[in-house]
Design an enzyme around this catalytic site. Structure first.
Site, PDB file in Angstrom:
ATOM      1  N   THR A 168      11.549  -9.550  12.302  1.00 45.03           N
ATOM      2  CA  THR A 168      11.420  -8.844  11.026  1.00 45.03           C
ATOM      3  C   THR A 168      11.433  -7.332  11.206  1.00 45.03           C
ATOM      4  OG1 THR A 168       9.006  -8.806  11.167  1.00 45.03           O
ATOM      5  CG2 THR A 168      10.005 -10.726  10.102  1.00 45.03           C
ATOM      6  N   ASN A 214       1.314 -12.955   1.550  1.00 44.80           N
ATOM      7  CA  ASN A 214       2.041 -12.562   2.752  1.00 44.80           C
ATOM      8  C   ASN A 214       1.450 -11.354   3.469  1.00 44.80           C
ATOM      9  OD1 ASN A 214       4.627 -12.187   4.487  1.00 44.80           O
ATOM     10  ND2 ASN A 214       4.445 -10.266   3.369  1.00 44.80           N
ATOM     11  N   LYS A 235      -6.133 -15.428  11.085  1.00 39.92           N
ATOM     12  CA  LYS A 235      -5.132 -16.453  10.780  1.00 39.92           C
ATOM     13  C   LYS A 235      -5.718 -17.860  10.885  1.00 39.92           C
ATOM     14  CE  LYS A 235      -1.464 -13.914   9.871  1.00 39.92           C
ATOM     15  NZ  LYS A 235      -0.836 -13.906   8.531  1.00 39.92           N
ATOM     16  N   TYR A 248      -6.252 -10.761  14.956  1.00 37.23           N
ATOM     17  CA  TYR A 248      -5.167 -11.433  14.227  1.00 37.23           C
ATOM     18  C   TYR A 248      -5.388 -12.941  14.238  1.00 37.23           C
ATOM     19  CZ  TYR A 248      -0.308 -12.762  13.148  1.00 37.23           C
ATOM     20  OH  TYR A 248       0.828 -13.310  12.598  1.00 37.23           O
ATOM     21  N   ARG A 270       0.804  -1.215   0.000  1.00 39.37           N
ATOM     22  CA  ARG A 270       0.000   0.000   0.000  1.00 39.37           C
ATOM     23  C   ARG A 270       0.839   1.268   0.000  1.00 39.37           C
ATOM     24  NH1 ARG A 270      -4.837  -1.392   4.290  1.00 39.37           N
ATOM     25  NH2 ARG A 270      -3.161  -2.398   5.430  1.00 39.37           N
ATOM     26  N   ASP A 272      -4.145  -1.950  -2.774  1.00 39.83           N
ATOM     27  CA  ASP A 272      -4.873  -2.205  -1.529  1.00 39.83           C
ATOM     28  C   ASP A 272      -5.633  -3.509  -1.719  1.00 39.83           C
ATOM     29  OD1 ASP A 272      -6.483  -2.309   0.683  1.00 39.83           O
ATOM     30  OD2 ASP A 272      -7.446  -0.364   0.363  1.00 39.83           O
TER      31      ASP A 272
END
Length: 326
Positions: free
Chosen positions: A194, A94, A163, A159, A42, A67
């Site tokens: 990360t 991802n 998931k 989340y 984005r 998006d």
């Protein structure tokens, strides 16, 4: 230029959320294996930096600002990939978001946003690439899910819900597509360094929520080096593996939950008691970014504990607080 022989050499890959973090690391691995690459995200500035870096590696790389919550985006991405790269041989789903806070700080919209980005976007991307893969009788789909898609961790409920949906979809999709010659790999990462703790959103007592979440993401024992994780993910795609669980802690947690689910839930209830209460916190989860929470917390101890993850953020094109050199 490919740095090693790989069954992916010469194939075309599409990576969503490819401008930073794990997506960028996976993109680097794919370029190193000789893939033509389309990445999307984005943020236009992040995407430009990522494309420049990947092209500097010698890759044939293109990028599209997109998006994924827009229902027309997947078909548009596939059309661009076919124009620039010929086709989509490898899809890496991802893109994701992280919302951290107690249930009292979450709204229905938070759950809808999580589902749109981490489930429906994966579904729509798969539907967009499948006609071409089916016609060729081959293809690889890699769905990045999470240990949170097998075990619902407190203070991460939107989340976890998204998931869980993505994990179930990915497992079922593999079963249905195997006869068509299309492999589907479900990736179940635990904590990885990360740098994504800076991009997460925090609600309730945001500074305290940031402290526990970032510390877990930065501890070597609990978290995994993200470069190593990306290599493992791409190797799994090469081999067409059905599932890969990353980090010893995630493997242990999934196994424990499988044999003793009630015990696992009781343990998670104890964990919840140690996490910050909603209290008179800072409000909805969308209000505070990890960068903001880090600046407001201003804790040398947390900065030291998260030092490895903070360095990863700089390497992986993640946002970094000004006090840490961002």
């Amino acid at each position: 230029m490919a740095t090693r022989k790989s069954p992916l050499n010469g194939l075309s890959a599409l990576v969503t959320g490819g401008s930073r973090g794990l997506g960028l690391l996976i993109a680097r691995e794919l370029v190193g294996r000789g893939c033509r690459l389309l990445i999307c995200a984005r943020d236009a500035d992040e995407l430009r930096r990522a494309e420049e870096e990947l092209r500097a590696m010698g890759g044939q790389v293109y990028s599209v600002v997109a998006d994924l919550t827009d229902t027309e985006t997947p078909d548009r991405l596939v059309a661009v990939a076919e124009e620039k790269c010929g086709q989509v041989d490898v899809l890496v789903n991802n893109a994701g978001i992280i919302q951290v806070g107690p249930m009292e700080t979450m709204t229905e919209q938070d759950f809808r946003e999580a589902m749109e980005v981490m489930f429906f976007a994966q579904l729509r991307m798969a539907l967009a690439v499948l006609p071409g893969m089916r016609s060729r009788g081959t293809g690889r789909i890699v769905n990045i899910t999470s240990v949170g898609g097998r075990i619902a961790v407190p203070h991460l409920l939107p989340y976890a819900a998204a998931k869980f949906a993505a994990t179930g979809f990915s497992d079922g999709l593999r079963a249905e597509l195997a006869p068509a010659g299309i492999s589907v790999t479900t990736v179940i990462p635990g904590l990885m360094r990360t740098g994504s703790h800076f991009a997460a959103r925090f609600g309730g007592k945001a500074e305290q929520e940031y402290a526990w979440f970032a510390s877990g993401a930065g501890m070597p024992v609990l978290s995994m080096n993200a470069e190593r994780a990306a290599r493992a993910i791409v190797r799994a795609a090469e081999r067409g593996r059905p599932e890969v669980i990353l980090t010893p802690a995630a493997k242990a947690a999934v196994r424990l939950h499988g044999v003793a689910p009630a015990t696992t839930v009781r343990m998670l209830s104890l964990v919840d008691r140690l996490l910050p209460s909603a209290g008179n916190g800072t409000g909805p989860v969308r209000d505070v970014s990890g960068v903001d929470a880090c600046e407001r917390l201003d804790s040398r101890l947390v900065d030291r504990v998260t030092s490895l993850a903070n360095r990863a953020a700089r390497r992986n094109n993640e946002p970094v607080p000004a006090k840490l050199g961002g």
